[in-house]
Design an enzyme around this catalytic site. Structure first.
Site, mmCIF file in Angstrom:
data_model
loop_
_atom_site.group_PDB
_atom_site.id
_atom_site.type_symbol
_atom_site.label_atom_id
_atom_site.label_comp_id
_atom_site.label_asym_id
_atom_site.label_seq_id
_atom_site.Cartn_x
_atom_site.Cartn_y
_atom_site.Cartn_z
ATOM 1 N N ARG A 89 11.937 -6.952 4.788
ATOM 2 C CA ARG A 89 12.196 -5.082 4.356
ATOM 3 C C ARG A 89 13.607 -4.681 5.555
ATOM 4 O O ARG A 89 13.512 -4.697 6.648
ATOM 5 C CB ARG A 89 10.478 -4.983 4.649
ATOM 6 N N ARG A 145 0.720 -9.016 13.623
ATOM 7 C CA ARG A 145 -0.006 -8.007 12.338
ATOM 8 C C ARG A 145 -1.251 -8.248 12.272
ATOM 9 O O ARG A 145 -2.162 -7.211 11.776
ATOM 10 C CB ARG A 145 1.308 -7.152 12.284
ATOM 11 N N LYS A 197 0.528 -1.047 -0.081
ATOM 12 C CA LYS A 197 0.337 0.090 0.017
ATOM 13 C C LYS A 197 0.996 1.748 0.389
ATOM 14 O O LYS A 197 0.971 2.340 -0.594
ATOM 15 C CB LYS A 197 -1.397 0.282 0.967
ATOM 16 N N ARG A 256 12.805 -2.537 11.308
ATOM 17 C CA ARG A 256 12.178 -2.381 12.388
ATOM 18 C C ARG A 256 11.548 -2.834 12.782
ATOM 19 O O ARG A 256 11.580 -4.728 12.500
ATOM 20 C CB ARG A 256 10.585 -1.894 10.979
ATOM 21 N N ARG A 311 -8.713 1.429 10.278
ATOM 22 C CA ARG A 311 -8.338 -0.058 10.221
ATOM 23 C C ARG A 311 -9.216 -0.652 11.156
ATOM 24 O O ARG A 311 -8.639 -2.026 11.699
ATOM 25 C CB ARG A 311 -6.967 0.209 11.361
HETATM 26 P P1 AMP Z 1 1.274 0.857 9.404
HETATM 27 O O1 AMP Z 1 2.846 1.845 8.638
HETATM 28 O O2 AMP Z 1 0.173 1.194 9.064
HETATM 29 O O3 AMP Z 1 1.713 -0.950 8.856
HETATM 30 O O4 AMP Z 1 1.722 1.417 10.638
HETATM 31 C C1 AMP Z 1 2.432 0.744 11.840
HETATM 32 C C2 AMP Z 1 2.024 -0.158 13.255
HETATM 33 O O5 AMP Z 1 1.380 1.875 13.641
HETATM 34 C C3 AMP Z 1 0.470 -0.416 13.258
HETATM 35 O O6 AMP Z 1 0.947 -1.707 13.475
HETATM 36 C C4 AMP Z 1 -0.690 0.406 14.208
HETATM 37 O O7 AMP Z 1 0.851 0.027 15.612
HETATM 38 C C5 AMP Z 1 -0.174 1.224 14.482
HETATM 39 N N1 AMP Z 1 -1.285 2.099 13.281
HETATM 40 C C6 AMP Z 1 -1.124 2.681 12.176
HETATM 41 N N2 AMP Z 1 -2.159 2.870 11.802
HETATM 42 C C7 AMP Z 1 -2.948 2.710 12.035
HETATM 43 C C8 AMP Z 1 -4.512 2.733 13.020
HETATM 44 N N3 AMP Z 1 -5.215 3.654 11.486
HETATM 45 N N4 AMP Z 1 -5.102 2.582 13.730
HETATM 46 C C9 AMP Z 1 -4.434 2.429 14.286
HETATM 47 N N5 AMP Z 1 -3.443 2.003 15.197
HETATM 48 C C10 AMP Z 1 -2.813 2.177 13.329
#
Ligand code: AMP
Length: 207
Positions: free
Chosen positions: A122, A165, A13, A154, A88
Protein backbone atom coordinates in the site's frame (compact mmCIF):
# COMPACT_ATOMS: atom_id res chain seq x y z
CA UNK A 1 -28.12 2.43 9.13
CA UNK A 2 -25.49 2.24 11.88
CA UNK A 3 -22.68 -0.12 11.02
CA UNK A 4 -19.39 -1.29 12.45
CA UNK A 5 -16.74 -2.60 10.08
CA UNK A 6 -14.64 -5.14 11.93
CA UNK A 7 -11.57 -7.02 10.75
CA UNK A 8 -7.79 -6.95 10.67
CA UNK A 9 -5.86 -4.01 9.28
CA UNK A 10 -5.67 -4.29 5.49
CA UNK A 11 -8.91 -6.25 5.16
CA UNK A 12 -10.31 -3.49 2.93
CA UNK A 13 -12.64 -1.89 5.50
CA UNK A 14 -11.66 1.66 4.50
CA UNK A 15 -12.04 1.04 0.77
CA UNK A 16 -15.48 -0.52 1.12
CA UNK A 17 -16.59 2.04 3.72
CA UNK A 18 -15.80 4.88 1.29
CA UNK A 19 -17.79 3.25 -1.52
CA UNK A 20 -20.71 2.29 0.72
CA UNK A 21 -20.92 5.70 2.40
CA UNK A 22 -21.01 7.57 -0.93
CA UNK A 23 -23.58 5.21 -2.43
CA UNK A 24 -25.90 5.06 0.56
CA UNK A 25 -25.37 8.52 2.03
CA UNK A 26 -24.05 7.53 5.45
CA UNK A 27 -21.04 9.03 7.21
CA UNK A 28 -17.71 7.20 7.04
CA UNK A 29 -16.00 7.50 10.41
CA UNK A 30 -12.44 6.21 10.30
CA UNK A 31 -10.67 6.69 13.61
CA UNK A 32 -7.33 5.99 11.89
CA UNK A 33 -7.98 8.80 9.38
CA UNK A 34 -9.08 11.15 12.16
CA UNK A 35 -5.88 10.45 14.09
CA UNK A 36 -3.71 10.82 10.99
CA UNK A 37 -5.33 14.23 10.35
CA UNK A 38 -4.33 15.25 13.89
CA UNK A 39 -0.78 14.03 13.23
CA UNK A 40 -0.65 16.04 9.99
CA UNK A 41 -1.88 19.18 11.76
CA UNK A 42 0.72 18.69 14.50
CA UNK A 43 -1.83 18.99 17.35
CA UNK A 44 -1.07 17.79 20.87
CA UNK A 45 -3.25 14.72 20.28
CA UNK A 46 -1.47 14.15 16.97
CA UNK A 47 1.96 14.15 18.59
CA UNK A 48 0.84 11.63 21.20
CA UNK A 49 -0.99 9.51 18.61
CA UNK A 50 1.95 9.34 16.20
CA UNK A 51 4.25 7.72 18.70
CA UNK A 52 1.71 5.00 19.48
CA UNK A 53 0.55 4.49 15.88
CA UNK A 54 4.10 4.15 14.53
CA UNK A 55 4.56 1.16 16.83
CA UNK A 56 1.24 -0.39 15.86
CA UNK A 57 -0.17 -0.07 19.38
CA UNK A 58 -3.63 1.17 20.36
CA UNK A 59 -4.44 4.58 21.81
CA UNK A 60 -6.09 4.63 25.25
CA UNK A 61 -9.75 3.55 25.30
CA UNK A 62 -10.99 6.67 27.14
CA UNK A 63 -9.50 8.97 24.56
CA UNK A 64 -10.97 7.05 21.62
CA UNK A 65 -14.38 6.78 23.29
CA UNK A 66 -14.50 10.58 23.80
CA UNK A 67 -13.59 11.15 20.16
CA UNK A 68 -16.35 8.83 18.91
CA UNK A 69 -18.98 10.07 21.37
CA UNK A 70 -18.73 13.54 19.94
CA UNK A 71 -18.27 12.46 16.30
CA UNK A 72 -21.45 10.35 16.07
CA UNK A 73 -23.47 13.41 17.12
CA UNK A 74 -22.39 15.39 14.07
CA UNK A 75 -25.07 16.34 11.57
CA UNK A 76 -23.71 14.11 8.80
CA UNK A 77 -24.45 11.06 10.99
CA UNK A 78 -28.19 11.65 11.06
CA UNK A 79 -28.79 9.22 8.20
CA UNK A 80 -26.41 6.68 9.73
CA UNK A 81 -22.70 5.93 9.73
CA UNK A 82 -20.01 3.33 9.32
CA UNK A 83 -17.50 3.00 12.12
CA UNK A 84 -14.24 1.91 10.52
CA UNK A 85 -11.56 1.12 13.10
CA UNK A 86 -13.75 1.56 16.17
CA UNK A 87 -14.40 -0.24 18.49
CA UNK A 88 -11.08 -2.05 18.77
CA UNK A 89 -11.45 -3.38 22.32
CA UNK A 90 -14.30 -4.79 24.39
CA UNK A 91 -14.16 -1.67 26.61
CA UNK A 92 -14.72 0.52 23.53
CA UNK A 93 -17.62 -1.69 22.38
CA UNK A 94 -19.29 -1.48 25.78
CA UNK A 95 -18.93 2.31 25.87
CA UNK A 96 -20.39 2.54 22.37
CA UNK A 97 -23.37 0.47 23.41
CA UNK A 98 -24.14 3.04 26.10
CA UNK A 99 -24.55 5.80 23.54
CA UNK A 100 -25.95 4.20 20.40
CA UNK A 101 -27.61 1.05 19.00
CA UNK A 102 -25.67 -0.61 16.19
CA UNK A 103 -27.60 -2.43 13.42
CA UNK A 104 -24.85 -4.68 12.08
CA UNK A 105 -21.21 -5.49 12.83
CA UNK A 106 -19.68 -6.56 9.51
CA UNK A 107 -16.66 -8.82 9.88
CA UNK A 108 -14.15 -8.73 7.01
CA UNK A 109 -12.70 -12.24 7.00
CA UNK A 110 -9.22 -12.53 5.45
CA UNK A 111 -5.99 -14.45 6.16
CA UNK A 112 -3.07 -12.74 7.85
CA UNK A 113 -0.74 -13.52 4.94
CA UNK A 114 -3.04 -11.80 2.43
CA UNK A 115 -3.27 -8.82 4.76
CA UNK A 116 0.51 -8.57 5.07
CA UNK A 117 0.91 -8.63 1.30
CA UNK A 118 -1.83 -6.05 0.79
CA UNK A 119 -0.62 -3.61 3.42
CA UNK A 120 3.06 -3.71 2.60
CA UNK A 121 2.17 -2.92 -1.06
CA UNK A 122 0.00 0.00 0.00
CA UNK A 123 1.17 3.53 -0.87
CA UNK A 124 -0.49 6.83 -0.08
CA UNK A 125 -0.38 10.36 -1.50
CA UNK A 126 0.95 12.60 1.31
CA UNK A 127 -1.07 15.49 -0.08
CA UNK A 128 -4.60 14.27 -0.97
CA UNK A 129 -4.53 11.03 1.05
CA UNK A 130 -5.46 8.85 -1.93
CA UNK A 131 -4.49 5.20 -1.39
CA UNK A 132 -3.01 2.85 -3.99
CA UNK A 133 -2.34 -0.88 -3.72
CA UNK A 134 -2.58 -4.25 -5.42
CA UNK A 135 -6.11 -3.57 -6.67
CA UNK A 136 -5.58 0.05 -7.59
CA UNK A 137 -2.20 0.89 -9.08
CA UNK A 138 -1.31 4.46 -10.09
CA UNK A 139 -0.92 5.17 -13.82
CA UNK A 140 2.74 6.04 -13.27
CA UNK A 141 4.44 3.95 -10.62
CA UNK A 142 5.02 5.81 -7.36
CA UNK A 143 3.10 8.95 -8.39
CA UNK A 144 -0.40 10.12 -7.43
CA UNK A 145 -2.84 10.13 -10.41
CA UNK A 146 -4.70 13.12 -8.99
CA UNK A 147 -1.97 15.60 -8.14
CA UNK A 148 1.37 14.13 -9.21
CA UNK A 149 2.83 13.92 -5.69
CA UNK A 150 5.31 11.16 -4.95
CA UNK A 151 3.54 8.35 -3.06
CA UNK A 152 4.82 7.29 0.37
CA UNK A 153 4.53 4.22 2.57
CA UNK A 154 2.88 4.83 5.94
CA UNK A 155 5.27 4.15 8.80
CA UNK A 156 2.80 1.64 10.24
CA UNK A 157 2.47 -0.17 6.87
CA UNK A 158 6.06 -1.46 7.07
CA UNK A 159 6.19 -5.22 7.54
CA UNK A 160 7.47 -5.32 11.14
CA UNK A 161 4.78 -2.89 12.28
CA UNK A 162 2.09 -4.72 10.28
CA UNK A 163 2.94 -7.93 12.14
CA UNK A 164 2.62 -6.07 15.47
CA UNK A 165 -0.71 -4.58 14.38
CA UNK A 166 -1.97 -8.05 13.52
CA UNK A 167 -0.89 -9.36 16.91
CA UNK A 168 -2.71 -6.47 18.59
CA UNK A 169 -5.76 -7.22 16.43
CA UNK A 170 -5.88 -10.90 17.41
CA UNK A 171 -5.32 -10.18 21.07
CA UNK A 172 -7.48 -7.10 21.66
CA UNK A 173 -9.94 -6.69 18.78
CA UNK A 174 -10.78 -10.25 17.67
CA UNK A 175 -12.75 -10.89 20.91
CA UNK A 176 -15.31 -8.47 19.48
CA UNK A 177 -16.28 -11.13 16.94
CA UNK A 178 -17.83 -13.26 19.69
CA UNK A 179 -19.12 -10.14 21.41
CA UNK A 180 -21.23 -9.17 18.37
CA UNK A 181 -22.06 -12.77 17.46
CA UNK A 182 -23.67 -13.15 20.87
CA UNK A 183 -25.66 -10.00 20.24
CA UNK A 184 -26.79 -11.57 16.96
CA UNK A 185 -25.70 -8.66 14.78
CA UNK A 186 -22.53 -10.18 13.28
CA UNK A 187 -22.33 -10.48 9.46
CA UNK A 188 -19.31 -12.35 8.09
CA UNK A 189 -17.98 -11.34 4.68
CA UNK A 190 -15.24 -13.03 2.63
CA UNK A 191 -12.85 -10.10 2.17
CA UNK A 192 -10.31 -11.93 0.02
CA UNK A 193 -12.32 -11.01 -3.12
CA UNK A 194 -12.45 -7.86 -5.28
CA UNK A 195 -13.81 -4.61 -3.79
CA UNK A 196 -16.90 -4.85 -6.06
CA UNK A 197 -17.74 -8.35 -4.81
CA UNK A 198 -17.13 -7.38 -1.19
CA UNK A 199 -19.30 -4.26 -1.49
CA UNK A 200 -22.13 -6.35 -2.95
CA UNK A 201 -21.97 -8.82 -0.05
CA UNK A 202 -21.90 -6.01 2.50
CA UNK A 203 -24.96 -4.46 0.87
CA UNK A 204 -26.80 -7.79 0.87
CA UNK A 205 -26.01 -8.25 4.56
CA UNK A 206 -26.96 -4.78 5.70
CA UNK A 207 -29.65 -3.22 3.48
P1 AMP B 1 -6.27 2.22 11.16
O1 AMP B 1 -6.03 3.16 10.03
O2 AMP B 1 -7.71 2.01 11.50
O3 AMP B 1 -5.53 0.90 11.00
O4 AMP B 1 -5.65 2.92 12.48
C1 AMP B 1 -4.29 3.28 12.54
C2 AMP B 1 -3.83 3.33 14.00
O5 AMP B 1 -4.60 4.31 14.72
C3 AMP B 1 -3.99 2.04 14.80
O6 AMP B 1 -2.94 1.12 14.58
C4 AMP B 1 -4.01 2.59 16.23
O7 AMP B 1 -2.72 2.96 16.66
C5 AMP B 1 -4.81 3.90 16.07
N1 AMP B 1 -6.27 3.67 16.27
C6 AMP B 1 -7.24 3.80 15.33
N2 AMP B 1 -8.46 3.51 15.84
C7 AMP B 1 -8.24 3.18 17.13
C8 AMP B 1 -9.09 2.76 18.20
N3 AMP B 1 -10.42 2.61 18.03
N4 AMP B 1 -8.52 2.50 19.41
C9 AMP B 1 -7.20 2.64 19.61
N5 AMP B 1 -6.34 3.02 18.65
C10 AMP B 1 -6.84 3.30 17.42
Amino acid sequence: MKLIFLGPPGAGKGTIAKKYSTKHDVAHISTGDMLRAEVQQGTELGLKAKEIMDKGDLLPDDLMIDIIKSRVQDEDCENGFILDGFPRTVAQAEALEDIITIDHAVLFVVDDEIVIERITQRRQCPDCGRIYGLNKKPETEGVCDKDGHELVQREDDKEGVVRSRLEVYHERTAPLVDYYREKDILEEIDASRTPEEILKSVEEATL
